[in-house]
Design an enzyme around this catalytic site. Structure first.
Site, PDB file in Angstrom:
ATOM      1  N   GLY A 496       0.764  -1.039  -0.223  1.00 14.65           N
ATOM      2  CA  GLY A 496      -0.031   0.022   0.049  1.00 14.65           C
ATOM      3  C   GLY A 496       0.902   1.345  -0.011  1.00 14.65           C
ATOM      4  O   GLY A 496       2.127   1.224   0.233  1.00 14.65           O
ATOM      5  N   GLY A 498       0.393   5.517   1.052  1.00 16.85           N
ATOM      6  CA  GLY A 498      -0.411   6.575   1.512  1.00 16.85           C
ATOM      7  C   GLY A 498       0.189   8.057   1.286  1.00 16.85           C
ATOM      8  O   GLY A 498       0.971   8.186   0.863  1.00 16.85           O
ATOM      9  N   ALA A 499      -0.440   9.144   2.313  1.00 12.93           N
ATOM     10  CA  ALA A 499       0.213  10.295   2.158  1.00 12.93           C
ATOM     11  C   ALA A 499       1.561  10.377   2.700  1.00 12.93           C
ATOM     12  O   ALA A 499       2.325  11.349   2.471  1.00 12.93           O
ATOM     13  CB  ALA A 499      -0.864  11.037   2.944  1.00 12.93           C
ATOM     14  N   VAL A 503       3.948   1.327   2.313  1.00 16.04           N
ATOM     15  CA  VAL A 503       4.006   0.292   3.285  1.00 16.04           C
ATOM     16  C   VAL A 503       4.467  -1.089   2.765  1.00 16.04           C
ATOM     17  O   VAL A 503       3.913  -1.297   1.457  1.00 16.04           O
ATOM     18  CB  VAL A 503       2.534   0.139   3.907  1.00 16.04           C
ATOM     19  N   LYS A 518       6.471   0.711   7.450  1.00 13.76           N
ATOM     20  CA  LYS A 518       6.137   2.099   6.724  1.00 13.76           C
ATOM     21  C   LYS A 518       7.368   2.767   6.383  1.00 13.76           C
ATOM     22  O   LYS A 518       8.062   3.221   7.625  1.00 13.76           O
ATOM     23  CB  LYS A 518       4.952   2.944   7.122  1.00 13.76           C
ATOM     24  N   ASP A 613      -5.953  13.389   9.025  1.00 12.73           N
ATOM     25  CA  ASP A 613      -6.368  12.349   7.929  1.00 12.73           C
ATOM     26  C   ASP A 613      -7.254  11.199   8.281  1.00 12.73           C
ATOM     27  O   ASP A 613      -6.818  10.179   7.925  1.00 12.73           O
ATOM     28  CB  ASP A 613      -5.088  12.218   7.245  1.00 12.73           C
TER      29      ASP A 613
END
Length: 777
Positions: A496, A498-499, A503, A518, A613
């Site tokens: 994944g 993200g911002a 990950v 991460k 978020d």
């Protein structure tokens, strides 16, 4: 028709013969055991198949393979997503009739679920491993739980699927799946993206009805069979019955489903008899985010968009990322141009859509919008979609029907170019100045060395004291960058993005624990103190509705965080992508889980943490269906220029509170607003904005208020029977949370009380109206 009937009789005869042959196999009795060493396994009667330990990764896995074919071809793996077993493990068919693995630490793991009370087991010549009860009836068989392969005589039933391996050497669940759908259609999808617009191959039998199965016979004939026994779809030609060759059907790591044949039980390659597609770029997701697949000599090649570089140049399907700063557009100190890319297709998840617009206007719309990273223009329909990163499922082959507009920076050095030029400048300066400094250098060399050594000794003493204090303050495990690089297989298993970064799935504790790692990006370059303080804050948080932080890496410029692994994915996957819908009571429980997690961050934590978020992608689901908040506290690790003014927006479009746009101070009430939007998405099982619904339903918050005002809240939920009183209470809570004015929103403590029915809830005004007379603090 006569041919089909004859074929059906032939298949039936083969099945009856196979069943008779199975009864002759000698049984594996209770208390039998295997070990990973010494080539220990249980063979089928003919010796064709073996069941037991095989070498895998840095240990051993348990599976089924062709015993006489080299190299080893594994057709089934138990617990494929768990870590490998050590050489000290023992596979035991215990006195309770369960097949378990015992390790030297005393841990016992069941490898076939909860099946128990078996009296014997057999490795059959069909490749099926079975457990029998005392009446010689099969109570469990590997054929019912396929991984990536089916064998002759095995069928794929409605609702079941095959999932590819990560690679030929890595048998954990990969990117692709083939699903035998309940509607009778056989379809291939990327894993985690089962929806009509992500199918990249199908049999086209969606009108075939219930109880259609996929079958493979001994002659390599792959076909779909309906409930009445008729073949409704052939994939391979029928040939005469013969003992050779051997066949299997597998979904490979490249996402293509193939039927293979092998001429003998000896070494040699498998031959491809049939494949679902010849275009190796057809599988969606073969290349990572922000990259697209193109063919070169019929082989798939992953390429980055202009302005992007590979995340890992040695692993090009890992995806791409910008080679310039993400906030360059916001700073307005750089020039942008929009480059056209023809004949590319992507998964479309636009945040804005324009119809009846020209191509030039679409390009200009993206160029002047800092939120727009890429625009997709459909030439025939004159439709423009504006998208944010990351982009998924990129590939060539739209025949010029689609144009992709990519925003890139011009007139300045990209990150990589800047490094090269800076390096050249330093070299030129060194060469120019070395002549004039030679004499002075020789004079000062000795004194310089002495001073340098003295300072190094001082630095080491300070560093040792600093690190000791850091370890005392943070009760987390410290990892080196090399340790986490090894744990993630050189950061290749991305799960994944993200911002805050990417990950990766990793394995620590000598292969005993799967974690999510991460790798932070855009963290402060000179903020060691900030990072330490943030680690102290996050390390001391512990709540059942927060994803647990297990460790960290602070190694040079590398900043990584190690979290518990949540294999069930995000709330967004559950709500918007999964075929398994959560019932009403389950959705209420998830809402309360999220509320309690945010309340802990706001009021129960030793320092207040504002998430900034809150969205479904940052809510992860554990194996018991509990929701846990991820990425809390990470906002403070971003670059300073992303939070230096009140107007800089953090979070995700549609979830951020109005005060982000108003030059107002940001408080915990910003999280309350985001929670309100998620609450509506959970109860309605839809996104905050939709384009394929009536105009009055497109904006979810507005539609909820309209239904509430008209006393028609039952329209909001997909179920027919929901407690209207409970639904009304939850809707009112969401409407209060999404009020325009922060002071009108309740605290998270009061949100929980309202959800639990402890306090009465007044009727809320329209969320966009200014309400200052009533405070729910």
């Amino acid at each position: 028709m006569a041919l089909l009937f004859s074929l059906f009789l032939l298949i039936t005869t083969c099945i009856i013969f196979t069943t008779q042959a199975q009864t002759t196999v000698s049984n594996i009795s209770l208390v039998s055991s295997l070990s990973p060493t010494g080539d220990s396994h249980w063979l089928s009667e003919s010796g064709q198949f073996a069941f037991g330990f095989y070498p895998y990764g840095n240990g051993f896995a348990i599976g089924i393979w062709f015993q006489n074919i080299q190299p080893r071809t594994v057709v089934w793996t138990a617990n494929r997503d768990e870590t490998p077993f050590s050489s000290h493990a023992t596979l035991l068919f215990n006195t309770e009739g369960r097949l378990v693995v015992q390790e030297n630490q005393g841990r016992e793991i069941s490898i076939i679920g909860n099946a128990s009370f078996a009296s014997s087991a057999s490795m059959l010549d069909t490749g099926n491993f079975v457990l029998f009860n005392s009446s010689s009836e099969i109570i469990w068989q590997s054929f019912d739980y396929p991984t990536d392969t089916i064998l002759p005589g095995q069928r794929l039933s409605p609702g079941h699927r095959l999932v590819s391996d990560v690679s030929e050497a890595n048998h954990t669940s990969g990117k692709f799946q083939i699903v035998m759908q309940p509607d009778g259609n056989l379809v291939q999808y990327p894993v985690g993206a089962v929806k009509h617009n992500t199918a990249y191959w199908s049999a086209g039998t969606f009108t075939a009805g219930d109880n259609v199965t996929m079958n493979l016979d001994n002659n390599g004939h792959l076909y779909l069979l309906n409930a009445t026994g008729f073949i409704i779809k052939n994939f391979t030609e029928t040939v005469s019955v013969s003992c050779d060759p051997i066949h299997r059907a597998s979904i490979d790591a490249d996402g293509i489903f193939r039927v293979y044949s092998h001429s003998s039980n000896q070494s040699g390659n498998w031959s491809i008899r049939w494949s679902s597609t010849e275009n190796k770029c057809d599988p969606y997701g073969l290349c990572g985010v922000n990259s697209y697949c193109t063919l070169m000599d019929r082989n798939p090649i992953c390429k980055c968009l202009p302005g992007f570089d590979f995340i890992d140049p040695d692993w090009t399907d890992s995806g791409c990322r910008r080679n310039y700063s993400e906030d360059a557009c916001i700073r307005k100190d750089q020039n942008f141009e929009v480059q056209d890319m023809n004949s590319l297709s992507w998964e479309e998840d636009p945040y804005a859509t324009f119809e009846s617009i020209s191509k030039d206007d679409c390009r200009e719309e993206c160029r002047r919008d800092c939120n727009c990273e890429v625009a997709i223009y459909k030439n025939l329909k004159q439709v423009c979609h504006k998208l944010k990163l990351p982009l998924r499922f990129g590939r060539r082959g739209t025949g010029g029907r689609v144009t992709t507009f990519v925003k890139i920076v011009t007139g300045f050095q990209t990150i990589n170019e800047g490094r090269v030029k800076k390096s050249k400048l330093r070299m030129d300066f060194f060469i120019t100045g070395i002549a004039s400094l030679t004499v002075a250098f020789l004079v000062l060399a000795l004194s310089g060395v002495i001073i340098y050594r003295h300072r190094i000794q001082q630095y080491k003493r300070i560093s040792d004291q600093r690190d000791a204090r850091f370890v005392e303050d943070v009760t987390l495990k410290s990892f080196t960058y090399e340790e986490l690089k090894s744990a993630t297989n050189n950061f290749r298993d991305s799960i994944g993005r993200g911002a805050y970064g990417t990950v990766f799935r990793g394995i620590i504790s000598n292969g005993r624990r799967i974690v999510a790692i991460k790798r932070l990006e855009r963290v402060v370059d000179d903020g060691e103190r900030d990072f330490r303080n943030e680690m102290k804050a996050i390390g001391k948080t512990h709540h059942r509705n927060l994803v647990q932080l297990l460790g960290y890496c602070y190694d040079g410029t590398n900043r990584l965080l190690v979290y518990e692994y949540m294999k069930n994915g995000s709330l967004a996957d559950f709500l918007f992508k999964s075929n398994l819908k959560i019932n009403w009571e389950g959705r209420l429980a998830i809402i309360l889980n999220i509320a309690r997690g945010i309340f802990y961050l706001h009021e129960e934590c030793h320092i207040q943490i504002i998430h900034c978020d809150i969205k479904p992608e940052n809510i992860l689901m554990d194996d018991k269906g509990h929701a846990k908040i991820a990425d809390f506290g990470l906002a403070k690790l971003l670059l300073p220029n992303q939070s230096k003014t009140f107007t800089e927006i953090r979070g995700t479009r549609g979830y951020v509170a109005p005060e982000w746009h108003r030059n107002m101070p940001i408080t915990a009430k910003a999280d309350v607003y985001s929670f309100g939007v998620i609450l509506f998405e959970i109860i309605c099982c839809r996104r905050r904005t939709e384009t394929n619904v009536p105009d009055n339903e497109a904006m979810l918050v507005d539609w909820v208020y309209d239904c509430f005002k008209a006393n028609e809240v039952s329209k909001l939920v997909p179920e027919d029977e929901v407690d209207k009183k409970k639904l009304g209470r939850v809707v009112k809570v969401g409407l209060w949370c999404t009020q325009d004015e922060p002071s009108s929103r309740p605290s998270m403590k009061k949100v929980i009380l309202m959800l639990e029915g402890t306090v009465n809830i007044a009727d809320p005004p329209c969320p966009t109206s200014i309400v200052s007379s009533q405070s729910l603090e």
